[in-house]
Each structure stands twice: as C-alpha cells, then as structure tokens.
Write a protein that holds these residues in place. Structure first.
Motif, PDB file in Angstrom:
ATOM      1  N   GLY A 390       0.824  -1.201   0.000  1.00 45.13           N
ATOM      2  CA  GLY A 390       0.000   0.000   0.000  1.00 45.13           C
ATOM      3  C   GLY A 390       0.855   1.247   0.000  1.00 45.13           C
ATOM      4  O   GLY A 390       0.692   2.140  -0.842  1.00 45.13           O
ATOM      5  N   ALA A 391       1.786   1.307   0.940  1.00 47.70           N
ATOM      6  CA  ALA A 391       2.632   2.503   1.036  1.00 47.70           C
ATOM      7  C   ALA A 391       3.526   2.615  -0.193  1.00 47.70           C
ATOM      8  O   ALA A 391       3.732   3.701  -0.736  1.00 47.70           O
ATOM      9  CB  ALA A 391       3.461   2.441   2.310  1.00 47.70           C
ATOM     10  N   MET A 392       4.012   1.449  -0.664  1.00 43.58           N
ATOM     11  CA  MET A 392       4.914   1.467  -1.808  1.00 43.58           C
ATOM     12  C   MET A 392       4.205   1.969  -3.065  1.00 43.58           C
ATOM     13  O   MET A 392       4.712   2.827  -3.786  1.00 43.58           O
ATOM     14  CB  MET A 392       5.431   0.055  -2.027  1.00 43.58           C
ATOM     15  CG  MET A 392       6.241  -0.129  -3.262  1.00 43.58           C
ATOM     16  SD  MET A 392       6.445  -1.898  -3.548  1.00 43.58           S
ATOM     17  CE  MET A 392       5.086  -2.228  -4.637  1.00 43.58           C
ATOM     18  N   THR A 393       3.016   1.430  -3.317  1.00 44.88           N
ATOM     19  CA  THR A 393       2.304   1.825  -4.522  1.00 44.88           C
ATOM     20  C   THR A 393       1.890   3.282  -4.461  1.00 44.88           C
ATOM     21  O   THR A 393       1.939   3.990  -5.465  1.00 44.88           O
ATOM     22  CB  THR A 393       1.072   0.947  -4.719  1.00 44.88           C
ATOM     23  OG1 THR A 393       1.515  -0.376  -4.761  1.00 44.88           O
ATOM     24  CG2 THR A 393       0.366   1.273  -5.980  1.00 44.88           C
ATOM     25  N   ALA A 394       1.485   3.712  -3.267  1.00 49.11           N
ATOM     26  CA  ALA A 394       1.127   5.126  -3.134  1.00 49.11           C
ATOM     27  C   ALA A 394       2.328   5.983  -3.516  1.00 49.11           C
ATOM     28  O   ALA A 394       2.209   6.979  -4.235  1.00 49.11           O
ATOM     29  CB  ALA A 394       0.675   5.417  -1.708  1.00 49.11           C
ATOM     30  N   LEU A 395       3.501   5.562  -3.052  1.00 47.49           N
ATOM     31  CA  LEU A 395       4.723   6.290  -3.376  1.00 47.49           C
ATOM     32  C   LEU A 395       4.983   6.262  -4.883  1.00 47.49           C
ATOM     33  O   LEU A 395       5.275   7.293  -5.496  1.00 47.49           O
ATOM     34  CB  LEU A 395       5.890   5.649  -2.623  1.00 47.49           C
ATOM     35  CG  LEU A 395       7.238   6.329  -2.740  1.00 47.49           C
ATOM     36  CD1 LEU A 395       7.182   7.707  -2.100  1.00 47.49           C
ATOM     37  CD2 LEU A 395       8.313   5.501  -2.058  1.00 47.49           C
ATOM     38  N   PHE A 396       4.864   5.090  -5.478  1.00 44.94           N
ATOM     39  CA  PHE A 396       5.064   4.957  -6.919  1.00 44.94           C
ATOM     40  C   PHE A 396       4.134   5.890  -7.697  1.00 44.94           C
ATOM     41  O   PHE A 396       4.561   6.633  -8.574  1.00 44.94           O
ATOM     42  CB  PHE A 396       4.767   3.522  -7.358  1.00 44.94           C
ATOM     43  CG  PHE A 396       5.961   2.606  -7.338  1.00 44.94           C
ATOM     44  CD1 PHE A 396       7.241   3.100  -7.535  1.00 44.94           C
ATOM     45  CD2 PHE A 396       5.800   1.248  -7.139  1.00 44.94           C
ATOM     46  CE1 PHE A 396       8.326   2.236  -7.530  1.00 44.94           C
ATOM     47  CE2 PHE A 396       6.883   0.387  -7.131  1.00 44.94           C
ATOM     48  CZ  PHE A 396       8.139   0.888  -7.321  1.00 44.94           C
ATOM     49  N   ILE A 430      13.248   5.080  -6.609  1.00 46.10           N
ATOM     50  CA  ILE A 430      14.207   3.980  -6.466  1.00 46.10           C
ATOM     51  C   ILE A 430      13.958   3.251  -5.150  1.00 46.10           C
ATOM     52  O   ILE A 430      13.987   2.022  -5.082  1.00 46.10           O
ATOM     53  CB  ILE A 430      15.647   4.525  -6.540  1.00 46.10           C
ATOM     54  CG1 ILE A 430      15.905   5.016  -7.965  1.00 46.10           C
ATOM     55  CG2 ILE A 430      16.649   3.462  -6.158  1.00 46.10           C
ATOM     56  CD1 ILE A 430      17.160   5.818  -8.116  1.00 46.10           C
ATOM     57  N   LEU A 431      13.652   4.022  -4.132  1.00 43.34           N
ATOM     58  CA  LEU A 431      13.354   3.395  -2.851  1.00 43.34           C
ATOM     59  C   LEU A 431      12.141   2.483  -2.979  1.00 43.34           C
ATOM     60  O   LEU A 431      12.144   1.327  -2.533  1.00 43.34           O
ATOM     61  CB  LEU A 431      13.085   4.491  -1.818  1.00 43.34           C
ATOM     62  CG  LEU A 431      13.046   4.017  -0.380  1.00 43.34           C
ATOM     63  CD1 LEU A 431      13.835   4.980   0.476  1.00 43.34           C
ATOM     64  CD2 LEU A 431      11.641   3.917   0.131  1.00 43.34           C
ATOM     65  N   GLY A 432      11.103   3.004  -3.644  1.00 43.02           N
ATOM     66  CA  GLY A 432       9.922   2.156  -3.882  1.00 43.02           C
ATOM     67  C   GLY A 432      10.295   0.927  -4.679  1.00 43.02           C
ATOM     68  O   GLY A 432       9.817  -0.178  -4.404  1.00 43.02           O
ATOM     69  N   GLY A 433      11.178   1.116  -5.650  1.00 42.75           N
ATOM     70  CA  GLY A 433      11.609  -0.011  -6.465  1.00 42.75           C
ATOM     71  C   GLY A 433      12.311  -1.067  -5.637  1.00 42.75           C
ATOM     72  O   GLY A 433      12.084  -2.263  -5.806  1.00 42.75           O
ATOM     73  N   LEU A 434      13.143  -0.625  -4.699  1.00 46.20           N
ATOM     74  CA  LEU A 434      13.858  -1.586  -3.855  1.00 46.20           C
ATOM     75  C   LEU A 434      12.869  -2.356  -2.983  1.00 46.20           C
ATOM     76  O   LEU A 434      13.013  -3.559  -2.765  1.00 46.20           O
ATOM     77  CB  LEU A 434      14.887  -0.858  -2.991  1.00 46.20           C
ATOM     78  CG  LEU A 434      16.051  -0.244  -3.771  1.00 46.20           C
ATOM     79  CD1 LEU A 434      16.930   0.586  -2.864  1.00 46.20           C
ATOM     80  CD2 LEU A 434      16.865  -1.342  -4.447  1.00 46.20           C
ATOM     81  N   VAL A 435      11.857  -1.642  -2.480  1.00 47.87           N
ATOM     82  CA  VAL A 435      10.812  -2.314  -1.706  1.00 47.87           C
ATOM     83  C   VAL A 435      10.136  -3.351  -2.581  1.00 47.87           C
ATOM     84  O   VAL A 435       9.908  -4.499  -2.195  1.00 47.87           O
ATOM     85  CB  VAL A 435       9.776  -1.297  -1.202  1.00 47.87           C
ATOM     86  CG1 VAL A 435       8.600  -2.007  -0.571  1.00 47.87           C
ATOM     87  CG2 VAL A 435      10.407  -0.336  -0.233  1.00 47.87           C
ATOM     88  N   SER A 436       9.845  -2.925  -3.801  1.00 49.62           N
ATOM     89  CA  SER A 436       9.133  -3.779  -4.714  1.00 49.62           C
ATOM     90  C   SER A 436       9.912  -5.057  -5.032  1.00 49.62           C
ATOM     91  O   SER A 436       9.353  -6.134  -5.156  1.00 49.62           O
ATOM     92  CB  SER A 436       8.872  -2.962  -5.984  1.00 49.62           C
ATOM     93  OG  SER A 436       8.250  -3.712  -6.947  1.00 49.62           O
ATOM     94  N   PRO A 440      16.412  -6.720   1.213  1.00 54.91           N
ATOM     95  CA  PRO A 440      16.498  -6.692   2.678  1.00 54.91           C
ATOM     96  C   PRO A 440      16.725  -5.267   3.162  1.00 54.91           C
ATOM     97  O   PRO A 440      17.410  -4.487   2.493  1.00 54.91           O
ATOM     98  CB  PRO A 440      17.712  -7.568   2.971  1.00 54.91           C
ATOM     99  CG  PRO A 440      17.872  -8.422   1.764  1.00 54.91           C
ATOM    100  CD  PRO A 440      17.366  -7.633   0.606  1.00 54.91           C
ATOM    101  N   GLY A 441      16.131  -4.963   4.286  1.00 54.75           N
ATOM    102  CA  GLY A 441      16.245  -3.614   4.805  1.00 54.75           C
ATOM    103  C   GLY A 441      15.085  -2.743   4.394  1.00 54.75           C
ATOM    104  O   GLY A 441      14.927  -1.636   4.862  1.00 54.75           O
ATOM    105  N   PHE A 442      14.251  -3.254   3.491  1.00 52.47           N
ATOM    106  CA  PHE A 442      13.048  -2.515   3.104  1.00 52.47           C
ATOM    107  C   PHE A 442      11.833  -3.373   3.411  1.00 52.47           C
ATOM    108  O   PHE A 442      11.937  -4.601   3.556  1.00 52.47           O
ATOM    109  CB  PHE A 442      13.096  -2.161   1.621  1.00 52.47           C
ATOM    110  CG  PHE A 442      14.245  -1.271   1.270  1.00 52.47           C
ATOM    111  CD1 PHE A 442      14.125   0.100   1.433  1.00 52.47           C
ATOM    112  CD2 PHE A 442      15.434  -1.790   0.820  1.00 52.47           C
ATOM    113  CE1 PHE A 442      15.192   0.927   1.128  1.00 52.47           C
ATOM    114  CE2 PHE A 442      16.496  -0.960   0.523  1.00 52.47           C
ATOM    115  CZ  PHE A 442      16.376   0.396   0.680  1.00 52.47           C
ATOM    116  N   SER A 443      10.695  -2.729   3.463  1.00 55.78           N
ATOM    117  CA  SER A 443       9.509  -3.438   3.957  1.00 55.78           C
ATOM    118  C   SER A 443       9.124  -4.595   3.042  1.00 55.78           C
ATOM    119  O   SER A 443       8.541  -5.566   3.491  1.00 55.78           O
ATOM    120  CB  SER A 443       8.354  -2.457   4.081  1.00 55.78           C
ATOM    121  OG  SER A 443       8.014  -1.962   2.818  1.00 55.78           O
TER     122      SER A 443
END
Lengths: 559, 433
Positions: A390-396, A430-436, A440-443
């Motif tokens: 949810g948070a990642m897509t909102a960011l994207f 890029i941060l969202g991409g790493l989460v996606s 490790p280290g991201f949600s």
C-alpha cells in the motif's frame, strides 16, 4: 464507567464532516478547501497513529491476551472467540434485523487504518495543485477516504457493506471527472461495475450466512450469548456460529457432501477478490489506476485493493474456514498467475503508469497467495504485504504523477534524465523499487520473505479433496515459480529507473520541467519513511499482525 | 390520518361497513401518498400551462383521495371504486396539456390500457364474488376455503387480479403504457404516477393477496417471483438504451417495481420481513423519484428539452442540483448512504430468508445493470460540457422545499432512521396476517 474515547468513530466521521464543510465553502475558496482537507486528514493520521500505538503497546505487554496470541498461545473471551478486537464501539442501529453500529480493530485492520490515513494525507498533499473544481475534488476525496476507513473498522457485516459500497461512488466521480482524459469514462465505469458485481454477489452469500447463523442459534439457544438476538449481522456473532459449526452442516441445498461453507466460500472470496485484483478479475485494475488522478490512484492501488483482500480474509477465510481449506488450494493457482503474469506484463509496458498498475496486480497476487498458504508464516507475511504494498504503490503513483504533471507524457522511451530536475522523486522511486524487489532492509523483504517461506513449508492443512483425490503438496513448486516474479520485478523496476530517471535529458523538449514543490516532497518523505521504518524494524508490525492471524490459522486447522 | 390505529385486529379496524380498514399499513402508505401529492403540487408551480390552473390541482386532490382509499380498501367494491377514482383522475391529468400531441396520445393510451385492465380486474373480482358470495376481503379467504373450489379456478381469479394490479404497478408484461405515458404527461404528473399510484397499488396488492389467497401461497409466490424477474430484467435492459430522461426513468420505475415484487414474493415465508421490506422500499422510492423528477422539471424549463444530453454539464451550471440528482440516482441504484441501499438490502434479505436465493441473485445482478445507466446520467452531468454554460438555472422557492425534503429524507432514511422506519414498516406489515 467513563465512556471510551471514540477514536474509530472520529476517524470515520471527520472526513465526512470535512466534506460537508468543504462543500459549504464558496466556489473560489480553493486554498480553504485544500487546507480543510489536509487538516482533516492530518487529524485522522494522528488518531490512527495513536490507535496503532495503543494496540501495539498491548501486543508488547507480556501478560495481555494479544501478547499470548502473538507468541503461540491462545486467549479467548467468554464466548470462546479469540479476543483480538480493541477500541470497540457498539450501538444498536436497526433493532429489528440485528444491525449494529459496531466498530473495532484487530491486528490486521489496525495497520490498514494507518495505511489509509497515510495515503489519504499524502493524497491531499499531492493534489494540492488541482485547480479545476478543487472544492468538489476534495469533498469527494474525503468521502472516499471515509468509506475506506469504515470498511476496515466495521465489525458488523451490514456496516461493512454499507461502507464498501459507499466508497465506490465518490471514486467513480473522481475518476470520471478529474481523471486522464483519454480513458477516464471507460475506466471509471469498468472499475465501478467490476467492483460492484463482485461485492454484491458476495453480499448474497453474507445474507445466507446471516440467516443460517440465526437459524442455528434459534435451534441451539444455549450457545447464544446472553442478551443477544439469534439473528444478527454482528461479525463476532456470525463468527461464533461458524465456530460451532453452523456452516458445516452436510447436505446444504439438498446435495450430499455439500456444506454452506464449501458452496459460498469461492463466491465470497472471489467476489471480494475482484477488488483485490485476483486473476482473471484483475482487468479493471490497470485501466482504473491509469485513468485516475494521482491521489485517487494512490488510494485506489494503495488502499482500495487491500479492501478487497481484507474483506475476502474477514468474511471468507475467517468465517468459512471449512470452505477455505477446500478451495484455497486451487485459488492459489490463480494468484500464481497474478504474481508471475502481472510482473511480465508490467515489464513490457510503454506507459509509465501502466507499469505500476500491473506491478500492483503482481504484488496483490502475493497477498492472496499469502492467505492461501494457510499457515501462520505465510498469512502474517500477507498482512505485512498489504501494508508494505500500500505505502509502496502510493509512493510509486505519487512519483508517476509528479513526472507526468511536469513532463506531460508518460511514454517511457521519450522520457529520460528526470533525476536531474527532480532528484527527490528519483530517490523516492528507487526506494519504492527496492521495496518492490524485496530488498532486505526494506519493507518488501519483511513481507515477501514470510510469504515464500510459508509457501515453502506447504500448507498447514492436508491437501485432500474430500478424500477422493489426495494431492501431493505442490506448494513448494508454487514458491519456486512465484520467485521468478522477483527477478522480473527487478528487471522492470530497473528498466523504468534507467529510462525515466537517468539517461539523456532532452533540454529542448523538457525545458519547462522543474523540481517538485515542498508539499510534494513532504508527501514523498512521509511514505518513504513509513516503508523504511517497517523494513528496518519489522517488530513494529509483525507481532501485531501475527496476533490476529494466529486464531484464523488455528481455525483453518493449520499451525 | 394520524388517528391512532385501534387495537385488536381486523374486526376492530374496519370502518364504513367494512369498506375501509384503518391499520398501520393504510397509515404508512397514506403518508407516502400525501407526501407525494404535496410535492407534486409544489413542483407543478412553475410548469407552463399547468401550474396556474385551479382545475389541475382539483383533479390531483381527487386522485389523491382515490389512492388513499386504495391503500385502505378492504372490500371488493371499495377496491374498484378507489381504483377507478384514481385512474380516471390520472387519465385526465396525463392528457392535461391540450393541443400537445404527445400529451393527448399519452392520455388516450393510458385510458385504453387502463380501461382494459380494469375490465379484466372487474371480471376477476366478480368471479371471486360468485365463488365466495361476499365482498369483504377479510371474509373471502374463509368463504373460498368453505366453498371447496378447485385450485384451477382460484388460480384463474388470481391471474385476473394480477393483470389489474400489474398494470397499475407497471409490471412486465403489462408495462407497455409506461414509457409513452411518462414521456407525454406533464412532468409533475409523471412524477405523481410513478410514485403515488405505484405506492397505492402495492398497498392494495399486499393487502389483497395476503387476505384473500393466503392458502394458495405456493402458486402466487411462483407467479410473482417470475413476474418480478421479468419486470426487473426487461425494465433495466430497456432503460439502458434510452436517450430521453423521462423514458429512462419510466423503464427504471418498471425495474423498481420488479424489486418491490421480490418482497411480495418473499412474503410467503410467514414473517413480516418481506412485506416490511416492500413498504420500506416504496417509501424510499417515493422520496427518491420525486427528487429526480424535480430536477428533470427544473432542467426542462431552462433547456426546453428532456433528453439525457440536456443535463450535460449540470455540475458546472448548478453544482447543488447536480449533487441532488446524483444522490437520487445513487439511491435508485442502491448505493449507501442513501435509502436505496437499505431498501434493496432488506428486499434481498427477505428473498434469501424465504429460500428464494436465486431471486435475490437476479435482483443483485439487475441492481448492477441499473447502476450502469444511472451512472451514465451522472457522467453526463459531471463530465460532459454544457451547451450554454452561462445560463444559470433558477430554482424558485417551491422547488427548493421539494428538494430539501426529498434529499434530506433520502439520506436520513438511509442512515440513522433505518431502524425506526423499518420498525414502522414491519408493524404495518404484521397487521396483514
């Protein structure tokens, strides 16, 4: 007794109040409308945080029920139901049918409420620049957010449907009026009809449960809690009937070997699954996301799809565990298609926003897949994935919207070098991409690893279809095939990052592109921080989700 | 009207020699009808060639009287008198715009269809009298049982009565008059027919079937369930292709009657949920349709047209009117927080409770289809560009009152008043058994 502070009611009602206030403003008062909306969302975010912290504090208190549930123990209330709901408010609404205004949160919905508040608040910030009918936009947006909050906190099935359908109509108007001009009418209608058809067919299933549960309590009055009506839409009431086996009576609809649970589970699960984007009902989702204005895409992909997954879990898996055991082993195949196919389709899109749209299909497939593991590890992962995605897509979507607003195109090959003009957007993306990708280290890692682990362990329950055709445990194979998507995800994320944010910047074409406003930056930072906190310190959420998933898994007969 | 309802069942509640019964059902439907009549008068005020004519209002009053009697009639003779009082007044009102070809055509059409169905109904009622030897509907059931008739004969009567009532509620296949009459009649009268006449007919239908044919439930439940299916489906499918807002609302009102018939079919379950749901639904439908027609009249007066396209850009010209229309459409489509959601939900619950899960499924699918054309209108209002964006829409005092009452009613009935209203509706229904 001091009446409890009605934190959940306030969270639901403040946006409605804000919508009324906004509509009463004069037409020209654009800034006033924005400020009102932002204030309302800010208060909601604050309340949601307080609620979340309160719930989490109890999960971490060693002698509490929630602590026990989160750590492999069991805790029941006087009726024998797992004692997971907190902040409960209950008022009678329609006496004659047993409808209550009953709100409460457990460890699954508390993160969702927080997520909604995050997406709502940042959504208002992102929409600061909307000049066309600002007042109406903010008003409808408030109603949408209120409906979404309502579904997550409703503990009465009537109320849940009330909010569920309530959330849909502002969305239609928001997309059809402020959306992308090319496809908005088509997409808004498609989305609305898809979502409604799923939910109202599920509604019939819920009505059946209501009457069967009522009949059950009429026949077994000794099981009925004191002072309760036999017929009630109260979630815990129906859960009680389910626990006592009211939905597992053989011979449902006059067919031997058939039970209500077996018959209605796929209808309810897939009915809500439409909103969660389960294959083959995912078709509305990329179109809808692309056509919607940025803030609505954020709410939509970020929160609304979770609404479907959440309702499928609550009304499907939690109330009809018997049906879940039979049907989830094949539904998992649909979710596998979601995960892998969604990722591949995302890879070959030219439109920036469609990439994210299909990535949502892929990631939401992981949520349903997590449910289908039917063990604690996998389901906890699914709960975390709901928040993380949810948070990642909102960011994207926020990033996509910012690029589009400035460059006026979303065609990936013709964009390039945007990081030069909007460095923060590039970092956020890029941060969202790493989460996606599940780094490790991201949600994303925190959420996806347990899902794959859960798959690898296989289902906690035996995979036999009525004893006739015993199946071997194929879940580990699904984990292997599903893991392909991680590679493809990395590929499409890097492709987009490379082509859009780096590479050559076309000075002539994009000379008007400037940096984003401080308000936009604030929105990006809020979402990014949420993703990082969960990634670095998963203990702020994992035990909470686990405490509420544990009883569901226990009811499924898993471990 | 608000005289307390006497306790003690039918024997205490019959008046005028058993001609009318004063019970909660009559009371609640009467409030609906009077509300509809009052709002019809309000929204007639500015309509050219209608609003300033005394005789027009006099005929409305006569029609209202007929409808009130319909909701309370408890004798075959009163049933017929009330029906005819209503119908004849409405024939006149539909053709009231003399010189307007459409209005005249609508009047004649309504009259011919109405006269035919009245004749069939009358024949059915006379057969009923012949079988049972009495005219009070509360005595008929016992007398029919005592006469030891073959089910076939009773079924024949049942079908004939259904033709008469089916015409009034515009159920398929007796709906042919509806679109033409709705389109041709002066718009306030369209509103009045669509709610007042329909509500009164449902009151009569509920009372009559429960009182006269309680022992033949297995027949009429099937008949009405099938009727409901066809009415909903055909109404919705035809509404999809309409370009004229009044014709669209006509087909939508056919579909709405179909939903209400679900509740009538579910009444057999021997609980009051089915009929309570019908009563609730009719109340919500009355408010909602009146709101929609109020806006149609206002727009018609400014643009001179009654096509859906004439609503284009209403959002820019008059945001509050657009919002009111949007809410009315959503209520018709069954979306919360408006009364339509609760109304539909109760009907579907009643069907599920009565074991008619398939009918509930047909209902929800239909609700979905209907939402499509309601949303198309919403889209036209919100997205399309108006032809004359600068031309403001003047809303005079009576229309403001009408809109405030109906829209506020719709929202309240869909939220905090669900409980009390359902109780009232259910108590109205429980008197029937």
């Amino acid at each position: 007794m001091i009446p409890q502070f009605p934190v959940l009611s306030l969270i639901v009602l403040i946006p409605i109040g804000a919508a009324v206030v906004i509509w009463l403003l004069p037409k020209e008062a654009r800034t006033a409308a924005r400020v009102t909306a932002a204030t309302a969302m800010g208060i909601c975010l604050l309340l949601a945080l307080l609620m979340y912290i309160g719930y989490n504090a109890e999960v971490n208190t060693p002698e509490s029920d929630l602590y026990a549930l989160a750590n492999g123990g069991y805790a029941f209330d006087s009726d024998g139901l797992p004692n997971t709901f907190r902040f409960v408010e209950q008022y009678t609404w329609v006496e004659a049918l047993g409808i209550q205004y009953k709100l409460g949160v457990d460890g699954i919905s508390a993160p969702m409420v927080l997520l909604t508040a995050l997406a709502g608040f940042t959504g208002v910030l992102i929409s600061w620049g909307i000049e066309e009918s600002t007042r109406e936009f903010m008003g409808f947006f408030m109603l949408l957010v209120s409906g979404v909050f309502g579904v997550f906190v409703a503990l009465d099935l009537f109320l849940l449907f009330f909010f569920y359908e309530f959330a849909i109509f502002p969305m239609y108007i928001l997309i059809a009026t402020w959306g992308w001009k090319v496809t908005r009418e088509y997409a808004a209608m498609k989305l609305t009809l898809y979502i409604l058809v799923g939910s109202i067919i599920a509604l019939v299933g819920v009505l059946v449960m209501y009457f069967v549960a009522g009949d059950f309590f009429v026949q077994n009055p000794d099981l009925l809690p004191e002072g309760a009506r036999a017929y009630s839409f109260d979630f815990e009431h129906i859960q009680l009937a389910s626990m006592h086996g009211a939905f597992n009576v053989d011979g449902y609809a006059g067919i031997d070997g058939f039970t209500l649970a077996k018959f209605w589970f796929p209808v309810i699960f897939l009915g809500f699954g439409v909103l969660a984007g389960v294959f083959p009902f995912h078709n509305w989702s990329p179109d809808g996301h692309v056509a919607a204005p940025t803030a609505v895409s954020m709410i939509h992909a970020g929160v609304l799809m979770k609404l479907g997954a959440y309702s499928a879990l609550r009304l499907g898996v939690q109330l009809l565990p018997e049906g879940a055991r039979i049907h989830l082993p094949w539904i998992i195949l649909l979710t596998l298609v979601n995960v892998v196919y969604g990722a591949f389709i995302a890879f070959r899109q030219r439109d920036f926003k469609y990439v994210i749209g299909f990535s949502s299909v892929s990631h939401m497939g992981l949520v349903s897949m997590g449910f289908a593991t039917m063990n604690l590890t996998g389901m906890t992962g699914a709960g975390l994935q709901m928040f993380s995605h949810g948070a990642m897509t909102a960011l994207f979507f926020a990033c996509v919207g910012m690029v589009y607003d400035r460059a006026h195109t979303r065609d990936i090959p013709s964009l390039g070098g945007m990081a030069r003009r909007m460095p923060l957007v590039a970092v956020a993306f890029i941060l969202g991409g790493l989460v996606s990708m599940g780094m490790p280290g991201f949600s994303g890692f925190v959420a996806e690893l347990p899902i794959y682990l859960g798959l690898w362990h296989g289902t906690g329950v035996s995979l036999s279809l009525g004893g006739a055709a015993a199946l071997t445990n194929y879940y580990p194979w699904i984990a292997i095939v599903g893991a392909v998507s991680i590679v493809v995800t990395a590929a499409y994320v890097m492709r987009v990052v490379h082509l859009v944010f780096f590479g050559k910047f076309d000075e002539n074409k994009y000379h008007l592109v400037g940096d984003v406003t401080p308000i936009d930056k604030a929105a990006l930072i809020i979402l990014a921080v949420a993703l990082l906190i969960l990634g670095v310190q998963p203990l702020v959420m994992a035990p909470m989700v686990q405490s509420s998933m544990a009883p569901i898994v226990a009811a499924l007969g898993g471990m | 009207m608000f005289a307390p309802v006497p306790e003690g069942g039918a024997s205490e509640q019959l008046f005028l020699g058993g001609m009318v019964r004063h019970d909660t059902l009559a009371q609640i439907f009467r409030s609906m009808i009077l509300l509809a009549a009052a709002i019809t008068c309000l929204i007639s005020a500015d309509v050219p060639r209608v609003g300033r004519r005394g005789d027009y209002y006099a005929i409305i009053i006569a029609a209202t009287l007929g409808m009130c009697l319909m909701s309370a009639a408890s004798d075959l003779i009163m049933v017929l008198i009330a029906l005819e009082t209503t119908s004849i007044s409405l024939y006149l009102l539909v053709g009231f715009l003399r010189g307007d070809a459409k209005s005249a055509e609508a009047g004649v059409k309504y009259f011919l269809f109405g006269a035919f169905s009245s004749a069939v109904l009358l024949y059915g009622l006379s057969l009923l009298y012949g079988f049972a030897g009495q005219t009070n509907i509360y005595g008929l059931s016992g007398a029919l049982a005592a006469a030891g008739l073959e089910p076939g004969h009773v079924l024949l009567v049942l079908v004939m009565v259904l033709v008469g009532f089916g015409f009034k509620v515009s159920a398929v296949p007796f709906h042919f008059w509806t679109p033409d009459v709705y389109e041709g009649a002066p718009t306030p009268i369209t509103a009045f027919i669509s709610v007042g006449s329909k509500a009164a007919s449902f009151a009569l239908l509920l009372r009559f079937f429960l009182a006269v044919f309680p022992t033949y439930e297995e027949y009429w439940v099937v008949v009405i369930a099938v009727l409901a299916t066809f009415t909903m489906t055909l109404g919705n499918l035809l509404a999809l292709v309409q370009r004229n807002i009044k014709r669209m609302l006509a087909y939508s009102s056919i579909a709405q009657a179909g939903y209400a018939l679900i509740g009538v079919a579910a009444v057999a379950a021997d609980n009051s949920l089915g009929s309570g749901a019908v009563v609730f639904y009719m109340f919500m439908y009355t408010l909602t349709n009146l709101a929609a027609f109020t806006i149609v009249i206002l727009v018609e007066r400014v643009t001179g047209g009654d096509q859906i396209a004439d609503l284009a850009g209403l959002h820019q010209r008059a945001p509050r009117l657009a919002l009111a229309m949007f809410l009315a459409l959503l209520s018709l489509g069954g979306i919360p927080p408006l009364a339509g959601f609760a109304g539909k939900l109760f009907l579907f619950s009643a069907a599920v409770d009565a074991g008619l899960v398939w009918l509930a499924m047909v209902g929800v699918i239909n609700a979905l289809v209907s939402l499509y054309y309601y949303l198309v209108v919403a889209k036209v209002m919100y997205v399309d560009q108006p032809a004359h964006a600068d031309k403001a829409i003047a809303v005079s005092r009576p229309y403001v009152y009408s809109l405030v009452v109906t829209v506020v009613g719709m929202v309240l009935l869909g939220t905090i008043f669900i409980g009390p209203w359902l109780n009232w509706s259910t108590s109205a229904a429980s008197g029937l058994f």
